[in-house]
Design an enzyme around this catalytic site. Sequence first.
Site, PDB file in Angstrom:
ATOM      1  N   CYS A  37      33.715  44.731  39.222  1.00  0.00           N
ATOM      2  CA  CYS A  37      35.178  44.785  39.282  1.00  0.00           C
ATOM      3  C   CYS A  37      35.669  46.057  39.937  1.00  0.00           C
ATOM      4  CB  CYS A  37      35.768  44.762  37.869  1.00  0.00           C
ATOM      5  SG  CYS A  37      35.441  43.288  36.916  1.00  0.00           S
ATOM      6  N   CYS A  41      40.833  46.738  37.204  1.00  0.00           N
ATOM      7  CA  CYS A  41      40.786  45.372  36.677  1.00  0.00           C
ATOM      8  C   CYS A  41      41.288  45.332  35.232  1.00  0.00           C
ATOM      9  CB  CYS A  41      39.368  44.814  36.757  1.00  0.00           C
ATOM     10  SG  CYS A  41      39.291  43.061  36.325  1.00  0.00           S
ATOM     11  N   CYS A  68      34.354  39.784  40.633  1.00  0.00           N
ATOM     12  CA  CYS A  68      35.255  39.308  39.588  1.00  0.00           C
ATOM     13  C   CYS A  68      36.304  38.392  40.217  1.00  0.00           C
ATOM     14  CB  CYS A  68      35.928  40.512  38.935  1.00  0.00           C
ATOM     15  SG  CYS A  68      37.242  40.117  37.765  1.00  0.00           S
ATOM     16  N   CYS A  71      40.155  40.322  39.681  1.00  0.00           N
ATOM     17  CA  CYS A  71      40.607  41.453  40.516  1.00  0.00           C
ATOM     18  C   CYS A  71      40.143  41.364  41.966  1.00  0.00           C
ATOM     19  CB  CYS A  71      40.171  42.782  39.905  1.00  0.00           C
ATOM     20  SG  CYS A  71      38.389  43.091  39.947  1.00  0.00           S
TER      21      CYS A  71
END
Length: 138
Positions: A37, A41, A68, A71
Amino acid sequence: MANINLSFEEMWEKIIACDRKYDGLFFTAVKTTRIYCRPSCRSKKPKKINVEFYFDLDKVEKAGFRACKRCQPHTDLSPYIRLVQNVVTFLVNHYKEKLVLQDIADHIGISSFYLDRIFKQETAETPRTYLEKIRVDK
C-alpha cells in the site's frame, strides 16, 4: 529517485498517520496478506511485525506482493506527484542544513515560484513549513 533516509519507526509513524506526502516515496508491504500500500492508505493497519518497507515499486512487486485495491499504489494520482516526492526526499535528506527555497528549486530544476506554488497546491503547505515539521519530527 534516491532512497529517503527514514528509519523503520519513522515510516511506521507515517503509515499510522496516513501521511499522503510520503506516497510514492516508500511502500508498505504486509507479509501475511502479500499486499502493498501507499503510506496514506486508509485500510486497516497491519501488525507492526508483519510489515516490510520498500522504496521501489518494481522491487515490492518482484518480492511477490500485489497492489492494494483501495489505495492503488501502482498508479500516479497527480501529474506533480514525482515533483513533490523529489522535494520531500530532498527535505528529509537535508533537513539539518540551512536551506532556502532557491536551494530546493535548484536541486529539483524548476523556478522557486513554481516550486512553491505546486508544492502548496499538492500538500496544502509550503516547502518551508514542511521542512519545519520534518525538523520537529527528527
